[in-house]
Design a protein around this motif. Structure first.
Motif, short mmCIF file in Angstrom:
data_model
loop_
_atom_site.label_atom_id
_atom_site.label_comp_id
_atom_site.label_asym_id
_atom_site.label_seq_id
_atom_site.Cartn_x
_atom_site.Cartn_y
_atom_site.Cartn_z
N HIS A 7 0.82 -1.20 0.00
CA HIS A 7 0.00 0.00 0.00
C HIS A 7 0.86 1.26 0.00
O HIS A 7 0.40 2.34 -0.39
CB HIS A 7 -0.89 0.03 1.25
CG HIS A 7 -1.81 -1.14 1.38
ND1 HIS A 7 -1.42 -2.35 1.91
CD2 HIS A 7 -3.11 -1.28 1.03
CE1 HIS A 7 -2.44 -3.18 1.90
NE2 HIS A 7 -3.48 -2.58 1.38
N TRP A 8 2.10 1.13 0.47
CA TRP A 8 3.01 2.26 0.66
C TRP A 8 4.41 1.81 0.27
O TRP A 8 4.87 0.77 0.75
CB TRP A 8 2.95 2.69 2.13
CG TRP A 8 3.77 3.85 2.57
CD1 TRP A 8 3.33 5.14 2.76
CD2 TRP A 8 5.16 3.86 2.97
NE1 TRP A 8 4.35 5.94 3.23
CE2 TRP A 8 5.49 5.18 3.36
CE3 TRP A 8 6.15 2.88 3.00
CZ2 TRP A 8 6.78 5.54 3.80
CZ3 TRP A 8 7.43 3.24 3.42
CH2 TRP A 8 7.73 4.55 3.81
N ARG B 94 8.47 3.41 -0.49
CA ARG B 94 9.36 4.57 -0.53
C ARG B 94 10.80 4.10 -0.55
O ARG B 94 11.15 3.09 0.08
CB ARG B 94 9.13 5.48 0.69
CG ARG B 94 10.03 6.72 0.72
CD ARG B 94 9.70 7.62 1.89
NE ARG B 94 8.32 8.12 1.82
CZ ARG B 94 7.73 8.80 2.79
NH1 ARG B 94 8.39 9.04 3.93
NH2 ARG B 94 6.50 9.24 2.64
N GLU C 150 7.16 6.71 9.17
CA GLU C 150 6.02 6.81 8.27
C GLU C 150 5.64 5.44 7.70
O GLU C 150 4.45 5.19 7.43
CB GLU C 150 6.31 7.82 7.17
CG GLU C 150 6.43 9.25 7.71
CD GLU C 150 6.60 10.30 6.64
OE1 GLU C 150 6.51 9.96 5.44
OE2 GLU C 150 6.81 11.47 7.00
N ALA D 257 1.97 3.85 8.14
CA ALA D 257 1.22 3.31 7.00
C ALA D 257 0.77 1.88 7.27
O ALA D 257 -0.35 1.49 6.94
CB ALA D 257 2.06 3.37 5.73
N ALA E 173 3.72 -1.98 4.07
CA ALA E 173 4.59 -0.84 3.80
C ALA E 173 5.98 -1.36 3.45
O ALA E 173 6.53 -2.21 4.17
CB ALA E 173 4.67 0.09 5.01
#
Length: 514
Positions: free
Chosen positions: A124-125, A127, A141, A145, A154
């Motif tokens: 879903h997330w 980075r 973060e 998430a 995440a």
């Protein structure tokens, strides 16, 4: 401090206490940080699917995410199958995936890959940290998430230079957003619809806790509606003293028959029922034509609040709940095992407050009726359908709940996907009893041949669904990885073996020949 140290400290500060790991060269600074920073339990897995599946099981029982540590794109790819299952279950997982240093990526070294591209279908997330100074806040973060209801995947990608460079900063936890309440208009519609046995209240997700099921039982008693859950549930509380809830059946013909009576279906934490697969000449939507589907609250909503509001709306707050299971164990079966006797032996041996991790689609259909009056227990299903789930998930459950007995139920075909998990169970001395249903085939696919219209499969087709030539010896495999094991083929031997396994403080495997 370097970036890897800030990552570990920020994860711990955000409540992450366990890391299921299969590291490589790019993750060595993270490994070093785990070595000298207290507060994170590191659990080694010999294959990444074990690590990701364990993180799934951990979240379901602990209610908070664990971390995985995976090596570059190929390591993440090895773990995708159980990340798919975790995503479908609504489990929160924080993946830390190593990456080459920025200066090395442009050289297109052998292990270079599109890690973000691999991660996105099951995350879903996603980075990628860009500097040591960013790693700590990125970690916080990621955890935030992962904690978004009901739980999310995440994936934080950690280039090795951001791990070894100095300048890391520690950041504190953030509070994830609260689940959304149900809408008043939909609540009123649902309350009006719950009127008699032609209405179904279909539950999923956190609607299946003991207290939430009790409210559902009150609603059923007051309105006369029927209760069912989805076929596969992340976690459901069952056993004597709790509200009995049966599942929408897996076989499509049976599911169609079970759902045919319902003109109105209120969804609370569940999706409208659909088939697992498309079949020639059969519908994909399992509800009757023209059924009124009322989506009261999705899996990410405040399901406890929605059930409380619905109980009030139908004036059932003081109504005694219906369908409370009485303590009622089946008679002790004897002789050769069949599927009914298998379910009866298991029901008699479920330990009080046990955790059942179930990946036994074919043999499992008899388990729910036989076990409804067993000792109070928690039941977990494979929600994504990707096999190789049960052994890893049982690892996560045992680490999340070290004071509870864990019982894993799986077929021999499924278990071979993540057999390496037995080694981790032995290494961590986890209190897990594993039942391997050894029918020497992908038995469920025999039935699927018929369902898709292959009426008379030939020997070559049957051969592709068979697990003989050579036969798998689970006793030898388990013992080679440090897990004590035995083989049984009748009721008396299985009963004795389950008692021994559950009395054994470490892992114990039982090969059940069927």
């Amino acid at each position: 401090m370097n970036g890897a140290e800030s990552l570990v400290r920020s994860l711990i500060g955000s409540g992450v206490e366990v890391c299921f790991t299969n590291p490589g060269t790019s993750e060595m600074h993270f490994v070093a940080a785990l070595d000298h920073i207290a507060g994170m339990r590191s659990v080694l897995a010999l294959q990444e699917g074990v690590a990701t599946g364990a993180a799934d099981g951990y979240y379901r029982m602990a209610g908070k995410p664990a971390s995985t540590l995976l090596h570059l794109g190929p390591g993440l790819a090895n773990g995708l199958s159980n990340l798919h299952n975790a995503k479908k279950a609504g489990s929160g997982v924080v993946n830390i995936v190593g990456e080459h240093a920025a200066s090395h990526i442009e050289l297109d070294a052998p292990l270079t890959s599109d890690i973000e591209g691999i991660a996105r279908p099951v995350s879903h997330w996603v980075r990628s940290s860009t500097s040591a100074a960013d790693v700590g806040i990125d970690a916080v973060e990621a955890v935030q998430a992962a904690m978004v209801a009901p739980g999310q995947i995440a994936t934080l990608i950690l280039p090795s230079d951001t791990a070894w460079n100095e300048g890391g900063e520690v950041h504190g936890a953030r509070v994830p957003p609260a689940p959304a309440p149900c809408e008043a208009a939909t609540l009123d519609q649902a309350a009006l619809a719950l009127d008699g046995p032609e209405t179904l209240l279909l539950l999923g997700g956190t609607a299946l806790t003991e207290s939430n099921l009790e409210m559902a039982g009150r609603i059923a008693a007051k309105t006369g509606c029927k209760l069912l859950s989805e076929w596969a549930n992340a976690r459901v509380e069952r056993g004597a003293g709790r509200v009995v809830i049966n599942r929408v059946p897996y076989p499509i013909d049976i599911a169609l028959k079970v759902l045919e009576p319902y003109k109105r279906i209120v969804l609370l934490g569940a999706r409208a029922p659909i088939g697992f697969f498309a079949y020639p000449g059969k519908p994909a939507i399992l509800t009757r034509e023209g059924a009124d589907i009322i989506p009261l609250a999705g899996a990410g909503a405040d399901l406890t609040g929605a059930l409380t509001a619905l109980t009030d709306a139908v004036d059932a707050t003081d109504t005694p709940p219906a369908h409370i299971a009485e303590a009622d164990l089946p008679e002790r079966p004897k002789g050769p095992l069949d599927l009914d006797k298998l379910a009866q032996v298991i029901a008699r041996n479920i330990p009080e407050d046990g955790i059942i991790v179930d990946e036994s689609v074919t043999t499992g259909r008899a388990f729910f009726p036989a076990t409804k009056g067993a000792a109070a227990h928690t039941w977990l299903n494979n929600c994504g359908g990707s096999i190789g789930y049960s052994i890893p998930a049982a690892i996560g459950c045992a680490i999340a709940c070290p004071d509870r007995k864990v019982l894993a139920l799986t077929g021999d075909g499924s278990a071979m996907y993540t057999v390496q998990g037995l080694w981790t169970m032995a290494r961590e001395a986890l209190d897990v009893t594993i039942l391997i249903f050894a029918n020497r085939s992908y038995q469920i696919l025999r039935g699927e041949l018929t369902n898709v219209g292959v009426g008379n499969p030939g020997p070559r087709a049957i051969d592709m669904l068979s697990l003989d030539r050579p036969a798998l010896d689970w006793v030898q495999m388990a013992r080679s990885m440090g897990v004590d094991a035995c083989r049984v083929d009748d009721c008396e031997a299985l009963d004795a073996a389950m008692q021994e396994g559950l009395d054994t403080p470490g892992p114990y495997l039982i090969q059940v020949d069927l």
